[in-house]
Write an enzyme that holds these catalytic residues in place. Structure first.
Site, mmCIF file in Angstrom:
data_model
loop_
_atom_site.group_PDB
_atom_site.id
_atom_site.type_symbol
_atom_site.label_atom_id
_atom_site.label_comp_id
_atom_site.label_asym_id
_atom_site.label_seq_id
_atom_site.Cartn_x
_atom_site.Cartn_y
_atom_site.Cartn_z
ATOM 1 N N TYR A 18 10.670 37.112 -62.921
ATOM 2 C CA TYR A 18 11.094 37.468 -61.563
ATOM 3 C C TYR A 18 10.067 36.946 -60.550
ATOM 4 O O TYR A 18 10.430 36.340 -59.547
ATOM 5 C CB TYR A 18 11.258 38.993 -61.434
ATOM 6 C CG TYR A 18 11.761 39.402 -60.074
ATOM 7 C CD1 TYR A 18 13.119 39.523 -59.824
ATOM 8 C CD2 TYR A 18 10.878 39.643 -59.020
ATOM 9 C CE1 TYR A 18 13.585 39.877 -58.571
ATOM 10 C CE2 TYR A 18 11.328 39.990 -57.770
ATOM 11 C CZ TYR A 18 12.688 40.104 -57.547
ATOM 12 O OH TYR A 18 13.139 40.436 -56.293
ATOM 13 N N HIS A 22 10.240 33.725 -57.544
ATOM 14 C CA HIS A 22 10.010 34.003 -56.124
ATOM 15 C C HIS A 22 8.777 33.285 -55.571
ATOM 16 O O HIS A 22 8.447 33.467 -54.398
ATOM 17 C CB HIS A 22 9.882 35.510 -55.899
ATOM 18 C CG HIS A 22 11.202 36.202 -55.906
ATOM 19 N ND1 HIS A 22 11.875 36.482 -57.072
ATOM 20 C CD2 HIS A 22 11.989 36.635 -54.887
ATOM 21 C CE1 HIS A 22 13.019 37.080 -56.765
ATOM 22 N NE2 HIS A 22 13.117 37.176 -55.453
ATOM 23 N N TYR A 41 9.730 39.534 -44.653
ATOM 24 C CA TYR A 41 10.423 39.992 -45.865
ATOM 25 C C TYR A 41 9.397 40.045 -46.991
ATOM 26 O O TYR A 41 8.717 39.064 -47.273
ATOM 27 C CB TYR A 41 11.536 38.998 -46.191
ATOM 28 C CG TYR A 41 12.602 39.452 -47.158
ATOM 29 C CD1 TYR A 41 12.467 40.583 -47.950
ATOM 30 C CD2 TYR A 41 13.765 38.709 -47.290
ATOM 31 C CE1 TYR A 41 13.462 40.973 -48.825
ATOM 32 C CE2 TYR A 41 14.772 39.083 -48.166
ATOM 33 C CZ TYR A 41 14.614 40.220 -48.929
ATOM 34 O OH TYR A 41 15.603 40.597 -49.798
ATOM 35 N N TRP A 76 21.855 31.994 -55.554
ATOM 36 C CA TRP A 76 20.634 32.734 -55.876
ATOM 37 C C TRP A 76 20.973 33.994 -56.669
ATOM 38 O O TRP A 76 20.330 34.298 -57.678
ATOM 39 C CB TRP A 76 19.869 33.085 -54.600
ATOM 40 C CG TRP A 76 18.606 33.847 -54.872
ATOM 41 C CD1 TRP A 76 18.421 35.195 -54.799
ATOM 42 C CD2 TRP A 76 17.346 33.304 -55.282
ATOM 43 N NE1 TRP A 76 17.132 35.531 -55.130
ATOM 44 C CE2 TRP A 76 16.452 34.380 -55.428
ATOM 45 C CE3 TRP A 76 16.892 32.004 -55.531
ATOM 46 C CZ2 TRP A 76 15.127 34.204 -55.815
ATOM 47 C CZ3 TRP A 76 15.566 31.839 -55.915
ATOM 48 C CH2 TRP A 76 14.702 32.929 -56.053
ATOM 49 N N TRP A 77 21.965 34.724 -56.198
ATOM 50 C CA TRP A 77 22.355 35.939 -56.915
ATOM 51 C C TRP A 77 22.723 35.622 -58.353
ATOM 52 O O TRP A 77 22.292 36.316 -59.268
ATOM 53 C CB TRP A 77 23.531 36.612 -56.221
ATOM 54 C CG TRP A 77 23.206 37.349 -54.960
ATOM 55 C CD1 TRP A 77 21.967 37.611 -54.430
ATOM 56 C CD2 TRP A 77 24.145 37.928 -54.065
ATOM 57 N NE1 TRP A 77 22.085 38.315 -53.271
ATOM 58 C CE2 TRP A 77 23.418 38.527 -53.017
ATOM 59 C CE3 TRP A 77 25.534 37.993 -54.040
ATOM 60 C CZ2 TRP A 77 24.043 39.190 -51.967
ATOM 61 C CZ3 TRP A 77 26.150 38.651 -52.993
ATOM 62 C CH2 TRP A 77 25.410 39.247 -51.970
#
Length: 104
Positions: A18, A22, A41, A76-77
């Site tokens: 993960y 990112h 963000y 992306w999802w």
């Protein structure tokens, strides 16, 4: 600015993956987020509980919600479904948090 916070989950064996995905996010995803009014963000990982805590400042709910319908967000999802729980539309399972304190 509107401050938002939400919680997601990450699979127990996927913490490193993960984080790798990112760092950095896709440039086109970053561009979409910025063009839709997202600022500051941040996502934090709670390894002990496999939780992700996210905060973002947005210019409007309408623009923020429009991100979900973009092609890059949809891709992306789908890309992230193997590292975190997802809904039927591939969006991450998440819960919005209510702000109870803010110190400007």
């Amino acid at each position: 600015m509107i401050r938002k916070a939400f919680v997601m989950q990450v699979n127990p064996d996927a913490h490193e993956e993960y984080q790798r995905r990112h760092n950095p996010i896709w440039p086109e995803l970053e561009a979409v987020l910025k063009s839709h009014g997202a600022h500051n963000y941040a996502i934090y990982l709670d390894k002990a509980h496999n939780l992700l805590f996210a905060t973002v400042e947005i210019e409007s709910e309408e623009r923020w919600n429009a991100v979900a319908s973009t092609d890059v967000c949809q891709r992306w999802w789908k890309y992230m479904t193997d590292v975190m729980p997802a809904n039927a539309d591939n969006s991450p399972v998440s819960s919005e948090l209510q702000e109870v304190f803010y110190l400007p």
